[in-house]
Scaffold this motif. Structure first.
Motif, PDB file in Angstrom:
ATOM      1  N   ILE A 111     -18.620  14.884  32.698  1.00  0.00           N
ATOM      2  CA  ILE A 111     -19.094  14.636  31.224  1.00  0.00           C
ATOM      3  C   ILE A 111     -19.085  13.040  30.814  1.00  0.00           C
ATOM      4  CG2 ILE A 111     -17.804  16.804  30.573  1.00  0.00           C
ATOM      5  CD1 ILE A 111     -15.563  15.199  29.461  1.00  0.00           C
ATOM      6  N   GLY A 112     -18.692  12.174  31.730  1.00  0.00           N
ATOM      7  CA  GLY A 112     -19.363  10.750  31.602  1.00  0.00           C
ATOM      8  C   GLY A 112     -17.953  10.011  31.578  1.00  0.00           C
ATOM      9  N   TYR A 113     -18.089   8.913  32.451  1.00  0.00           N
ATOM     10  CA  TYR A 113     -17.199   7.753  32.444  1.00  0.00           C
ATOM     11  C   TYR A 113     -17.199   6.800  31.348  1.00  0.00           C
ATOM     12  CZ  TYR A 113     -16.045   8.854  37.517  1.00  0.00           C
ATOM     13  OH  TYR A 113     -15.682   9.631  38.674  1.00  0.00           O
ATOM     14  N   ASP A 114     -16.093   6.102  31.086  1.00  0.00           N
ATOM     15  CA  ASP A 114     -16.189   5.060  29.979  1.00  0.00           C
ATOM     16  C   ASP A 114     -16.984   5.401  28.891  1.00  0.00           C
ATOM     17  OD1 ASP A 114     -14.689   3.866  32.234  1.00  0.00           O
ATOM     18  OD2 ASP A 114     -16.756   3.009  33.026  1.00  0.00           O
ATOM     19  N   LYS A 115     -16.926   6.235  28.070  1.00  0.00           N
ATOM     20  CA  LYS A 115     -17.700   6.588  26.977  1.00  0.00           C
ATOM     21  C   LYS A 115     -16.787   7.350  25.861  1.00  0.00           C
ATOM     22  CE  LYS A 115     -20.730  10.031  26.900  1.00  0.00           C
ATOM     23  NZ  LYS A 115     -21.818  10.851  27.432  1.00  0.00           N
ATOM     24  N   TYR A 116     -15.446   7.386  26.090  1.00  0.00           N
ATOM     25  CA  TYR A 116     -15.047   8.186  24.919  1.00  0.00           C
ATOM     26  C   TYR A 116     -13.866   7.008  24.161  1.00  0.00           C
ATOM     27  CZ  TYR A 116     -16.892  12.328  26.903  1.00  0.00           C
ATOM     28  OH  TYR A 116     -17.800  13.171  27.506  1.00  0.00           O
ATOM     29  N   ASP A 117     -13.645   7.502  22.878  1.00  0.00           N
ATOM     30  CA  ASP A 117     -12.748   6.437  22.093  1.00  0.00           C
ATOM     31  C   ASP A 117     -11.256   7.253  22.250  1.00  0.00           C
ATOM     32  OD1 ASP A 117     -14.920   4.970  20.442  1.00  0.00           O
ATOM     33  OD2 ASP A 117     -15.587   6.973  20.451  1.00  0.00           O
ATOM     34  N   SER A 157      -7.348  10.809  34.935  1.00  0.00           N
ATOM     35  CA  SER A 157      -8.453  11.247  34.346  1.00  0.00           C
ATOM     36  C   SER A 157      -8.699  10.732  32.943  1.00  0.00           C
ATOM     37  CB  SER A 157      -8.413  13.034  34.329  1.00  0.00           C
ATOM     38  OG  SER A 157      -8.418  13.384  35.592  1.00  0.00           O
ATOM     39  N   ALA A 158      -7.835  10.606  32.230  1.00  0.00           N
ATOM     40  CA  ALA A 158      -7.899  10.160  30.737  1.00  0.00           C
ATOM     41  C   ALA A 158      -8.492   8.650  30.980  1.00  0.00           C
ATOM     42  CB  ALA A 158      -6.472  10.084  29.857  1.00  0.00           C
ATOM     43  N   SER A 159      -8.017   7.904  31.764  1.00  0.00           N
ATOM     44  CA  SER A 159      -8.472   6.458  31.828  1.00  0.00           C
ATOM     45  C   SER A 159      -9.870   6.498  32.274  1.00  0.00           C
ATOM     46  CB  SER A 159      -7.778   5.889  33.043  1.00  0.00           C
ATOM     47  OG  SER A 159      -8.053   4.412  33.333  1.00  0.00           O
ATOM     48  N   GLY A 160     -10.382   7.364  33.241  1.00  0.00           N
ATOM     49  CA  GLY A 160     -11.778   7.340  33.696  1.00  0.00           C
ATOM     50  C   GLY A 160     -12.705   7.585  32.581  1.00  0.00           C
ATOM     51  N   LEU A 161     -12.297   8.470  31.504  1.00  0.00           N
ATOM     52  CA  LEU A 161     -13.082   9.004  30.466  1.00  0.00           C
ATOM     53  C   LEU A 161     -13.262   7.814  29.372  1.00  0.00           C
ATOM     54  CD1 LEU A 161     -11.517  12.703  30.031  1.00  0.00           C
ATOM     55  CD2 LEU A 161     -13.856  12.071  30.506  1.00  0.00           C
ATOM     56  N   LEU A 162     -12.056   7.001  29.193  1.00  0.00           N
ATOM     57  CA  LEU A 162     -12.153   6.007  27.925  1.00  0.00           C
ATOM     58  C   LEU A 162     -12.934   4.836  28.513  1.00  0.00           C
ATOM     59  CD1 LEU A 162      -8.231   5.905  27.180  1.00  0.00           C
ATOM     60  CD2 LEU A 162     -10.059   6.963  25.860  1.00  0.00           C
ATOM     61  N   HIS A 187      -3.154   2.745  35.772  1.00  0.00           N
ATOM     62  CA  HIS A 187      -4.494   3.353  35.580  1.00  0.00           C
ATOM     63  C   HIS A 187      -5.223   2.628  34.445  1.00  0.00           C
ATOM     64  CE1 HIS A 187      -4.354   6.205  38.684  1.00  0.00           C
ATOM     65  NE2 HIS A 187      -3.300   6.723  38.092  1.00  0.00           N
ATOM     66  N   ARG A 188      -4.680   1.241  34.251  1.00  0.00           N
ATOM     67  CA  ARG A 188      -5.422   0.604  33.127  1.00  0.00           C
ATOM     68  C   ARG A 188      -5.156   0.742  31.516  1.00  0.00           C
ATOM     69  NH1 ARG A 188     -11.459   0.393  34.676  1.00  0.00           N
ATOM     70  NH2 ARG A 188     -11.596  -0.909  32.868  1.00  0.00           N
ATOM     71  N   ILE A 189      -4.241   1.708  31.391  1.00  0.00           N
ATOM     72  CA  ILE A 189      -3.779   2.190  29.914  1.00  0.00           C
ATOM     73  C   ILE A 189      -2.599   1.487  29.551  1.00  0.00           C
ATOM     74  CG2 ILE A 189      -3.320   4.094  28.428  1.00  0.00           C
ATOM     75  CD1 ILE A 189      -4.976   5.693  30.236  1.00  0.00           C
ATOM     76  N   GLU A 190      -2.600   0.422  28.687  1.00  0.00           N
ATOM     77  CA  GLU A 190      -1.533  -0.279  28.213  1.00  0.00           C
ATOM     78  C   GLU A 190      -0.837   0.348  26.990  1.00  0.00           C
ATOM     79  OE1 GLU A 190       1.435  -3.036  28.376  1.00  0.00           O
ATOM     80  OE2 GLU A 190      -0.046  -2.944  29.775  1.00  0.00           O
ATOM     81  N   PRO A 191       0.538   0.940  27.226  1.00  0.00           N
ATOM     82  CA  PRO A 191       1.281   1.744  26.130  1.00  0.00           C
ATOM     83  C   PRO A 191       1.322   0.743  25.054  1.00  0.00           C
ATOM     84  CG  PRO A 191       2.408   1.842  28.252  1.00  0.00           C
ATOM     85  CD  PRO A 191       1.399   0.835  28.427  1.00  0.00           C
ATOM     86  N   LYS A 192       1.226   1.237  23.815  1.00  0.00           N
ATOM     87  CA  LYS A 192       1.123   0.610  22.676  1.00  0.00           C
ATOM     88  C   LYS A 192       2.123   1.142  21.558  1.00  0.00           C
ATOM     89  CE  LYS A 192      -1.743  -2.261  22.197  1.00  0.00           C
ATOM     90  NZ  LYS A 192      -1.887  -3.842  22.367  1.00  0.00           N
TER      91      LYS A 192
END
Length: 248
Positions: A111-117, A157-162, A187-192
């Motif tokens: 469904i696409g890499y790097d395209k979701y908010d 998987s979440a990181s790949g989508l974002l 996986h490059r997601i910084e906890p905020k």
């Protein structure tokens, strides 16, 4: 009219003025789904959202009441995806909500890499080796235990989508906090943002809400605690608002 199957029922999502198909023997959403859908930062009308491990579609339905963004829901189990699809149809949300019966692992390739908010996820909580409840229906066992999807695989998987700067929000058990933070950062997601949920004051936290930003800078906020029940055993005012849209 949406056709119910077997022991399914049509329940109300009162705060959102929506209906959802549920089954006591197959799947019914829990308070965790409500909490995650309200905790996550939602994008505006032009945004794109993915919900992983969607179950019967509760989180996408909740999110649809908060944003006009396009929402895609991924659910591995055909029976649950079918329930979610029929709920979408019943609420006439086909233009906004899309249900996909597929595996979370590798979903970005489809469904696409790097395209979701925003990516939301209420993953299986328990390691597969703890699946000792042998009398559970397979449907419930898969939803509760990491049989087909581990926590790390869900976060990957979440990181790949974002897209860069996109957010991922998860609900889990507090005991997995360090595993979650370690995996998010790997996986490059910084906890905020983190919020702990307690059944009532004086008890240990039993639910963890955490949101991170892809490629974000370290700056973690710990939000005030959320209590589900008051001293009388009734829902607190905050939880009543989440469930029923009430002001008191």
């Amino acid at each position: 009219m949406t056709v119910l199957k077997g022991d399914e029922r049509l329940d109300y999502l009162l705060a959102e003025n929506l209906r959802i198909i549920q089954s006591p023997s197959v799947f019914s959403f829990s308070l965790d789904a409500v909490l995650l859908a309200r905790f996550a930062h939602v994008p505006g009308r032009l945004g794109k959202v993915v919900d992983l491990c969607a179950g019967n579609g509760a989180i996408p339905l909740f999110l649809s009441a908060r944003t006009k963004a396009q929402i895609t829901a991924i659910e591995l189990q055909e029976r649950l995806a079918d329930m979610a699809e029929r709920s979408v149809q019943y609420n006439k949300l086909e233009a906004q909500l899309k249900i996909i019966n597929d595996d979370v692992i590798g979903i970005a390739e489809k469904i696409g890499y790097d395209k979701y908010d925003l990516v939301t996820c209420n993953p299986p909580y328990f390691p597969a080796h703890e699946a000792s409840e042998k009398n559970l229906l397979e449907t419930i066992a898969i939803a509760r235990h990491e049989i087909y999807l581990t926590l790390d695989q869900a976060i990957q998987s979440a990181s790949g989508l974002l897209k860069q700067g996109g957010r991922a929000a998860f609900v889990h058990r507090p005991g997995r906090l360090l595993d979650i933070v370690t995996s998010m950062r790997a996986h490059r997601i910084e906890p905020k943002r983190i919020q702990l949920v307690y059944s009532k004051a004086g008890k240990d936290a039993n639910t963890l809400l955490i949101e991170g930003t892809k490629d974000g800078k370290p700056d973690l906020k710990i939000l005030p605690p959320l209590y589900v029940y008051d001293t009388n055993g009734d829902y607190t005012e905050e939880v009543r608002r989440l469930l029923y849209g009430e002001n008191s």
